[in-house]
Design an enzyme around this catalytic site. Structure first.
Site, short mmCIF file in Angstrom:
data_model
loop_
_atom_site.label_atom_id
_atom_site.label_comp_id
_atom_site.label_asym_id
_atom_site.label_seq_id
_atom_site.Cartn_x
_atom_site.Cartn_y
_atom_site.Cartn_z
N THR A 425 -12.91 -22.15 11.43
CA THR A 425 -14.28 -22.60 11.20
C THR A 425 -15.29 -21.51 11.52
O THR A 425 -14.99 -20.57 12.25
CB THR A 425 -14.59 -23.86 12.04
OG1 THR A 425 -13.59 -24.81 11.81
CG2 THR A 425 -15.92 -24.48 11.72
N GLU A 464 -7.91 -29.61 5.22
CA GLU A 464 -8.67 -30.49 6.13
C GLU A 464 -8.00 -31.84 6.36
O GLU A 464 -8.23 -32.48 7.39
CB GLU A 464 -10.07 -30.71 5.56
CG GLU A 464 -11.13 -30.87 6.61
CD GLU A 464 -11.42 -29.55 7.31
OE1 GLU A 464 -11.36 -29.53 8.54
OE2 GLU A 464 -11.69 -28.54 6.64
N ASP A 467 -6.51 -33.20 9.53
CA ASP A 467 -7.30 -33.78 10.63
C ASP A 467 -7.11 -35.29 10.72
O ASP A 467 -7.51 -35.91 11.71
CB ASP A 467 -8.79 -33.48 10.46
CG ASP A 467 -9.17 -32.13 11.07
OD1 ASP A 467 -8.28 -31.45 11.63
OD2 ASP A 467 -10.35 -31.75 10.99
N GLY A 509 -14.08 -24.05 16.20
CA GLY A 509 -13.07 -24.29 17.23
C GLY A 509 -12.42 -25.65 17.26
O GLY A 509 -12.00 -26.10 18.33
N GLY A 510 -12.28 -26.35 16.10
CA GLY A 510 -11.60 -27.64 16.11
C GLY A 510 -12.26 -28.57 17.12
O GLY A 510 -13.49 -28.59 17.26
N1 GLU Z 1 -10.99 -29.41 11.10
C1 GLU Z 1 -11.88 -29.14 12.18
C2 GLU Z 1 -12.94 -30.20 12.30
O1 GLU Z 1 -13.41 -30.69 11.36
C3 GLU Z 1 -12.55 -27.84 11.97
C4 GLU Z 1 -11.56 -26.76 11.88
C5 GLU Z 1 -11.43 -26.03 13.14
O2 GLU Z 1 -12.45 -25.63 13.69
O3 GLU Z 1 -10.33 -25.82 13.56
O4 GLU Z 1 -13.29 -30.55 13.36
#
Ligand code: GLU
Length: 617
Positions: A425, A464, A467, A509-510
């Site tokens: 991200t 995505e 997630d 950062g997820g």
């Molecule tokens: N998939 C993550 C989110 O939507 C973002 C991806 C990441 O930062 O690793 O929270």
């Protein structure tokens, strides 16, 4: 019944590391690494902190920030500059973001004083099956990395192009064509490969070799050399196409058909053994996509108002709930260790509720009013012992039974599902001379997304949908459902004081995005750090796991002290890799007289780039 405020103690040692407001955050500018390498062309300079007026941009990348700054200098507003910067990040940060992905944007409109957001999250195809992530050969879920993430089945319908269109249509002043032009030029002329780009390519080598198109684009002559120039004429042509025909060209017609083909029949090379499960996306899924206008979340915290993203992201609700829990404690007079302890506890409680209640609101009823209410947070905060850590994971609260008092709080079963979000991200912060502000987080999920470049188009498709919770469970708000948006953690955030911007911030950062935003707010609003110091400070990420992950520098400083209070801590990622870092954030602070302190990360992910139209000093 209110819990006793934390006893007043001596001044925070955290403030001791803070120099004056205008001092750049610790660490050397990240140009050092690139300067030492053989260079075909120089990277633009990277400066982590600048102060000035007239508009500003902060991103992780110097080319992207330069593009955004030029838009502002040529009279574009914050929205025009944000889209141009994002499009440039699609060129220089193609493993973190791009038109194959999605994101969330928060906008402050100076004329009306209103905050608005866009949910540009990727969406599951209508035919996605609830067992999509189960390997039919074994009956078990595909191994997450690298098998499941490298797939067509993980690709959601991209939301980024529609986000750009919606933002420009509603609040921009430039056409899409004009806004995309600098990024198309950057893609055509190329940019200087830095160490981060090379490392990310190397870390994805196996996944990228899996697809003919991806190998051709990113592994042409082996790994790209630091200091060499990387060009992406295919992406330039794709941007040109969108400039000519509008973003509809990605959602309908030839390019849409090519995306569908790449998802359903990924262009595998046969060079690796990765299973590459195909997806079920069809043209109608792309044609049906909409970036959604949404009201922001809002909580009040110590006299300021904090605005964020409502579900489908858990960003706004989780940051908001944790702040509401923290509000019960007097952090300004706490020691830094006490403040950090409270932050760790509040983060865990808010994450427990995130897991129990938050998903795409079109599919699950998210009790947002409760989660963001002070009464609910007051009752949750009863569970925080100011001296001792609770056993983790803590259970979620019960939004159907609470009264804000301590006693026997109603809770549910703790959630021990693994957190599978990646750490990719990118994030950008833009403000213009008229006071409009954009905070925008965008992603393709994993670093390197699904690994699938749409052949001949120069961009990677997201993964995505990973997630979603991998294994279907009725009642899970984040279970796979056709047409649904997987729960995100993205948390672009605006802080207003008396209706005027005070801070804008966000991070990659997820799920650590949530804690990075929280920790920066804590550092700045409660612990007296300057904004540069608040971003630079070592991070710890309380996400309701038994062991709390932290950067090594944080452990060096606080591990023993927090373990004495019952916290269990461990280093995040492999030492020396980007996985050992939490969140390359960006932010702007708005001071009196239109003076902005514009901040990018000094070190993480190779350091970011803060730019301002009229620098001071
Ligand atoms: N998939 C993550 C989110 O939507 C973002 C991806 C990441 O930062 O690793 O929270």
């Amino acid at each position: 019944m209110r819990q006793r405020a934390l006893a007043l103690v001596t001044a925070s040692t955290a403030t001791a590391v803070v120099a004056g407001l205008l001092v750049a955050a610790p660490g050397t500018p990240a140009t050092a690494a690139a300067a030492a390498a053989p260079q075909d062309r120089r990277e633009p300079p990277k400066v982590a902190t600048v102060v000035g007026t007239g508009g500003a941009v902060s991103s992780v990348d110097p080319d992207a920030s330069r593009v955004g700054l030029r838009v502002l200098k040529k009279g574009g507003n914050a929205v025009d500059a944000a889209v141009a910067t994002a499009a440039a990040l699609g060129v220089t940060e193609p493993f973190s973001a791009g038109i194959g992905g999605g994101g969330y944007l928060v906008y402050y409109d100076a004329a009306s004083g209103k905050v608005r957001t866009i949910d540009g999250r990727e969406t599951a195809p209508a035919a996605m099956k609830k067992n999509a992530f189960i390997d039919p050969k074994t009956g078990e879920p595909y191994p997450f990395t690298p098998d499941l993430v490298t797939s067509g089945v993980s690709v959601g319908v991209p939301g980024t192009p529609a986000t750009w269109k919606r933002a420009l249509d509603k609040w921009g002043t430039w056409s899409l064509a004009k806004t995309l032009k600098p990024a198309a030029t950057l893609a055509r002329r190329g940019f200087v490969v830095d160490r981060t780009f090379r490392t990310q390519t190397r870390d994805n080598r196996e996944r990228f070799r899996t697809f003919t198109s991806t190998k051709r684009l990113f592994l042409q002559d082996g790994l790209p050399r630091v200091g060499s120039v990387f060009r992406n004429p295919d992406l330039a042509a794709t941007y040109d196409l969108l400039a000519r025909r509008g973003v509809g060209a990605l959602y309908r017609g030839v390019l849409a058909d090519e995306i569908v083909e790449a998802v359903r029949r990924p262009p595998v090379s046969g060079l690796t053994d990765l299973p590459v499960p195909p997806g079920s996306m069809v043209a109608a899924d792309l044609a049906a996509y909409d970036a959604l206008g949404r009201r922001p979340t809002k909580v009040s915290y110590r006299g300021v108002d904090i605005y964020g993203i409502r579900p489908s992201s858990s960003g706004g609700s989780t940051v908001g709930e944790a702040l509401n829990i923290l509000e019960r404690f007097n952090l300004s007079t706490a020691t830094d260790v006490q403040a950090l302890h409270l932050y760790l506890e509040a983060g865990a409680l808010a994450f427990a509720d995130r897991g129990e209640y938050v998903g795409d609101p079109r599919f699950t009823q998210v009790p947002l009013r409760h989660l963001l209410g002070q009464t609910y947070a007051d009752e949750r905060s009863c569970l925080v012992n100011p001296a001792t850590a609770a056993a983790k994971p803590v259970p979620p609260g019960d939004v159907t039974a609470y009264d804000g008092t301590c006693g026997a709080p109603a809770t549910r079963e703790p959630d021990d599902r693994a957190d599978t979000e990646g750490v990719s991200t990118t994030n950008l912060t833009v403000a213009d001379k008229d006071g409009n502000v954009v905070e925008y987080t965008l992603t393709i999920e994993q670093t390197g997304g699904s690994g699938i470049v749409v052949p001949g188009r120069g961009f990677i498709l997201n993964n995505e949908l990973t997630d979603f919770t991998t294994e279907y469970e009725a009642g899970d708000p984040n279970r796979i459902q056709p047409g649904k948006r997987p729960r995100s953690s993205m948390a672009p955030t605006l802080v207003l004081r008396d209706g005027k911007p005070l801070l804008a911030l966000g991070s990659p950062g997820g799920s650590t995005i949530i804690t990075t935003v929280l920790q920066i707010l804590l550092n700045r609003l409660d612990l007296g750090m300057t904004l540069p110091a608040a971003l630079a400070a070592p991070r710890v990420s309380p996400r309701n796991t038994a062991t709390v992950l932290a950067e090594q520098a944080f452990l060096d400083q606080y591990e023993a002290l927090l373990e004495a209070m019952g916290h269990q801590l461990a280093p995040v990622g492999d030492p020396g890799t980007s996985a050992a870092e939490i969140g390359a954030a960006t932010a702007i602070e708005f001071g009196p007289g239109g003076v902005m302190t514009v901040v990018a990360e000094p070190n993480r992910r190779g350091g970011g780039s803060a730019r301002v139209v009229d620098p001071q000093g």
